[in-house]
Every structure is written in C-alpha cells, then in structure tokens.
Design a protein around this motif. Sequence first.
Motif, PDB file in Angstrom:
ATOM      1  N   HIS A 192      21.398   7.970  -3.963  1.00 31.58           N
ATOM      2  CA  HIS A 192      20.837   7.042  -4.941  1.00 31.58           C
ATOM      3  C   HIS A 192      21.416   5.647  -4.693  1.00 31.58           C
ATOM      4  O   HIS A 192      22.580   5.499  -4.296  1.00 31.58           O
ATOM      5  CB  HIS A 192      21.172   7.506  -6.364  1.00 31.58           C
ATOM      6  CG  HIS A 192      20.328   6.852  -7.414  1.00 31.58           C
ATOM      7  ND1 HIS A 192      20.579   5.565  -7.870  1.00 31.58           N
ATOM      8  CD2 HIS A 192      19.234   7.288  -8.087  1.00 31.58           C
ATOM      9  CE1 HIS A 192      19.666   5.247  -8.784  1.00 31.58           C
ATOM     10  NE2 HIS A 192      18.839   6.280  -8.929  1.00 31.58           N
ATOM     11  N   ALA A 193      20.603   4.633  -4.934  1.00 33.49           N
ATOM     12  CA  ALA A 193      21.029   3.255  -4.710  1.00 33.49           C
ATOM     13  C   ALA A 193      22.265   2.888  -5.531  1.00 33.49           C
ATOM     14  O   ALA A 193      23.086   2.068  -5.106  1.00 33.49           O
ATOM     15  CB  ALA A 193      19.879   2.295  -5.019  1.00 33.49           C
ATOM     16  N   ARG A 194      22.416   3.492  -6.709  1.00 38.63           N
ATOM     17  CA  ARG A 194      23.596   3.205  -7.522  1.00 38.63           C
ATOM     18  C   ARG A 194      24.874   3.690  -6.819  1.00 38.63           C
ATOM     19  O   ARG A 194      25.918   3.052  -6.897  1.00 38.63           O
ATOM     20  CB  ARG A 194      23.479   3.863  -8.905  1.00 38.63           C
ATOM     21  CG  ARG A 194      24.623   3.470  -9.851  1.00 38.63           C
ATOM     22  CD  ARG A 194      24.510   4.181 -11.175  1.00 38.63           C
ATOM     23  NE  ARG A 194      23.264   3.879 -11.868  1.00 38.63           N
ATOM     24  CZ  ARG A 194      23.050   2.773 -12.566  1.00 38.63           C
ATOM     25  NH1 ARG A 194      23.989   1.854 -12.660  1.00 38.63           N
ATOM     26  NH2 ARG A 194      21.885   2.581 -13.172  1.00 38.63           N
ATOM     27  N   ASP A 195      24.779   4.829  -6.139  1.00 40.79           N
ATOM     28  CA  ASP A 195      25.937   5.333  -5.400  1.00 40.79           C
ATOM     29  C   ASP A 195      26.267   4.424  -4.215  1.00 40.79           C
ATOM     30  O   ASP A 195      27.434   4.216  -3.881  1.00 40.79           O
ATOM     31  CB  ASP A 195      25.684   6.760  -4.928  1.00 40.79           C
ATOM     32  CG  ASP A 195      25.553   7.739  -6.092  1.00 40.79           C
ATOM     33  OD1 ASP A 195      26.340   7.621  -7.041  1.00 40.79           O
ATOM     34  OD2 ASP A 195      24.659   8.589  -6.056  1.00 40.79           O
ATOM     35  N   ILE A 196      25.240   3.910  -3.561  1.00 43.97           N
ATOM     36  CA  ILE A 196      25.467   2.953  -2.476  1.00 43.97           C
ATOM     37  C   ILE A 196      26.198   1.733  -3.013  1.00 43.97           C
ATOM     38  O   ILE A 196      27.154   1.229  -2.412  1.00 43.97           O
ATOM     39  CB  ILE A 196      24.129   2.534  -1.829  1.00 43.97           C
ATOM     40  CG1 ILE A 196      23.461   3.739  -1.164  1.00 43.97           C
ATOM     41  CG2 ILE A 196      24.343   1.416  -0.810  1.00 43.97           C
ATOM     42  CD1 ILE A 196      22.076   3.445  -0.621  1.00 43.97           C
ATOM     43  N   ALA A 197      25.762   1.247  -4.178  1.00 46.88           N
ATOM     44  CA  ALA A 197      26.394   0.083  -4.798  1.00 46.88           C
ATOM     45  C   ALA A 197      27.853   0.358  -5.127  1.00 46.88           C
ATOM     46  O   ALA A 197      28.717  -0.513  -4.964  1.00 46.88           O
ATOM     47  CB  ALA A 197      25.626  -0.328  -6.055  1.00 46.88           C
TER      48      ALA A 197
END
Length: 243
Positions: A192-197
């Motif tokens: 998920h993009a939040r985890d990348i962030a």
Amino acid sequence: SGCIGHYMVESLLENTDDKLYLLVRNPDRLKFDYEADSRIKILVGDMSRIEEYSDLLKDINVAVLAATAWGGRSETCDINVDKTLALINLLNSEVCERVIYFSTASILDRQNKLLLPANQFGHDYIRTKYQCFSQLAHQPIADKIIAVFPTLVFGGEDNKPYSHLSAGITDVTKWIGLIRWFSLDGSFHFIHARDIADVVTYLVKHPEYTPEPQNAKEGVDCLVLGNPAISVDKAIVEITNYF
C-alpha cells in the motif's frame, strides 16, 4: 502529485519538522491545501528543466526522486534517465545526507537480482528504469543513494489520487461472480502507498540507516517494498469472501 506522493507528503508533515520542496507540473492536481502549511514550498516546473533549480538543490538535505515518465521513447529516456542523473549530480555531497531513488520491482527477478530481459524487451518505462539504476553506482554521490523497488501499489482515498492498480479494481470486482470460477497459476507481491510513505519517512529521519549488505545491487543500497507473495487463486478467494 500522484498517489504515492500524496501519502509521502502527509507522512513527512506528520512525522518530521522538515521543510518540503515539491516539484510539480500542475499544482491543481494536488488534493491537499499546500498553502495551509508554511513548511511546503511548491516549485511549479518540470524535470526536463531541472537545471533551473541548481542553486536550490545545492542546499537540499534529502532528495526523494519519485517523478517518472510512463511512456514515449524520447520522454522516458529524458526524464527517467538523463534528467534524474542530472538532478543527482546537482546535489552537494557535503550537504545532502540521503538520496531516495524510486525504481520498480519490475526490473528484478525472483531472487531480487537485476533482470536483464527488462532492459532487452521491456517497454519504455521498464527499460529506462533499468538503465538509470545501472548507472547509479557510478555517480559521485553514490554512497548516499538508496533505491526502493515498490511491487504492485494499492492506495487512494477521498483526499488522495488512486493508484493505477486501485483505480482498476472496480472493473475487476464487477466480474467477480464469473472470476470466482477460474483458477490461475501465478502469484504477485503488493504494497500500500501508505506503507511506502512510512518507509520513506524512516529513511528521511535516519539517513545513517544502511540495509544488510546482501540487499545491495550493483554497488547501491536497495530495499524491495512488498508483502509476501500471494497466489492469484488465494486473492480471488479473499476478494470473493469480501463481497
């Protein structure tokens, strides 16, 4: 101004005291009020003219290279290779503590080694990502670079754009009544993009962090970002159960 970018800005604002310089072609695509936080400075411009920011880049402490061109032989080579390397070389090695370069897991094989066919047969985006990464170790500031390799990216909500993958889910789920009868031999990784962030924020706050030596490729520190592989059949079962 894309999906991952929105999550990164939110995370950095919430978890650091840093001032953020955001290079965007069209500020109207931003789904947050960038004028509400004095730490945000919008730079309206394009990677193709990155040299215009040479004075600013000399004072940058951490550079996050997430901009990319998705298609067109000339544009992808210019943005994904030439101008990305130009930006890296405009940074001051005595000031810059970390360069976080976004690559893609599409140029890696099952053992997370560079996949030569990605350069030989990949489309413009894949091929230029391979070519750029292959040159990172030869840059003067190579010891400051860490490359991240996202797998398939989910993400998006009311105040953030949806990733290409998440945006296409609606077209898939409306056929779930038929898809649930199919079986496919394959698997994939996703994140998920939040985890990348969250990962990027950690790297920004801990510029001294170095991955295990076995995670280096071509002389550059690397992190592959993704959950354990899930089979297509298991994904179909989980989606079917959800509905």
